[in-house]
Enzyme design. Sequence first.
Site, mmCIF file in Angstrom:
data_model
loop_
_atom_site.group_PDB
_atom_site.id
_atom_site.type_symbol
_atom_site.label_atom_id
_atom_site.label_comp_id
_atom_site.label_asym_id
_atom_site.label_seq_id
_atom_site.Cartn_x
_atom_site.Cartn_y
_atom_site.Cartn_z
ATOM 1 N N ASP A 1 0.738 -1.384 -0.016
ATOM 2 C CA ASP A 1 -0.234 -0.398 -0.290
ATOM 3 C C ASP A 1 0.677 1.280 0.069
ATOM 4 O O ASP A 1 1.573 1.482 -0.337
ATOM 5 C CB ASP A 1 -1.404 -0.081 1.276
ATOM 6 N N TYR B 1 6.084 -9.946 6.930
ATOM 7 C CA TYR B 1 5.418 -8.155 6.992
ATOM 8 C C TYR B 1 6.220 -8.028 8.424
ATOM 9 O O TYR B 1 5.437 -8.935 9.737
ATOM 10 C CB TYR B 1 3.920 -7.324 7.100
#
Length: 319
Positions: A91, A150
């Site tokens: 993103d 992540y």
Amino acid sequence: MNCATAATALASPLPSPTSLLSLNSSDVVEVKPNQNGYKWRLVLAYDGTRYSGWQYQESPPTVQCAVEKALIQTTKLQRKDLQLVGASRTDAGVHAWGQVAHFFTPFNYENLDRIHAALNGLLPSDIRLREISPASAEFHARFSVKSKIYHYKIYSDTVMDPFQRHFAYHNMYKLNIAAMRDAAKYFIGKQNFSAFENASHNDRVTDPVKHIFRFDVKEMGALLQLEVEGSGFLYRQVRNMVALLLQVGKEAIPPDIVPHILASRDRRELAKYSFYLPPHGLCLVSIDYNESHLLPPPDCPAKSFGMHYTIRKCKVVFY
């Protein structure tokens, strides 16, 4: 190449990006007659601060746009020929240390060091190509993925470290780390994560069932690092999970609220307890692939991790 020639080559200064674009006949060899040609795997790192994510867009700057521009200049191919595909659509504002992508060329390379140096010479300084390697026909940057890792960083102190401001979220509350770890355990396993998915801006239909292999909460002084590994993630799923854990850490809600929200499969249920978490604390660290898909194809060059250069020593005559 004899020893004297090799020594001279090693002592040569780093060539400019412009000179690297003019590849010698020894760098590019035979043309492959099939439709797609040769496939190449890239491992990229980038600071996502000034980019609107990875995915290609016409107007805002994206990481894919920058990488494609450099590839077009080095290969002299068009975007439709390169067919660049990224493993993860990070993103806007999200960083990466181990983003993976692949692209095609109709020709093979004898050595990948020159194109590696050329691409890094053309890419902006906040995007680096860490590795380039030949890829098998079976390899796909997105569909060969086994798991992704992540990290989300939280800086917990009254005063924010200015050197962390682009890479960590500033939290001024005292956190109950043990409660956050207890809550994180509820995410582990194969579950439906519909309640943790934001509405996406594209038409892709995703499977809400994901497998979370681990969710660790690590303290490193004032820095809190939340590490999550899973088979895949829904749009903004990681940030939404971390935001809920932060509320647990503040003792605003109990750890066992997590299974309740998961069972609801409703994003509105999460919104009752959680809040928006900015993207700059999030980083795509690494991607694990099916090992058989990583086997190098025959008659292709070795992977490149970048070139090292040496300075020729001066011979000083002493009197």
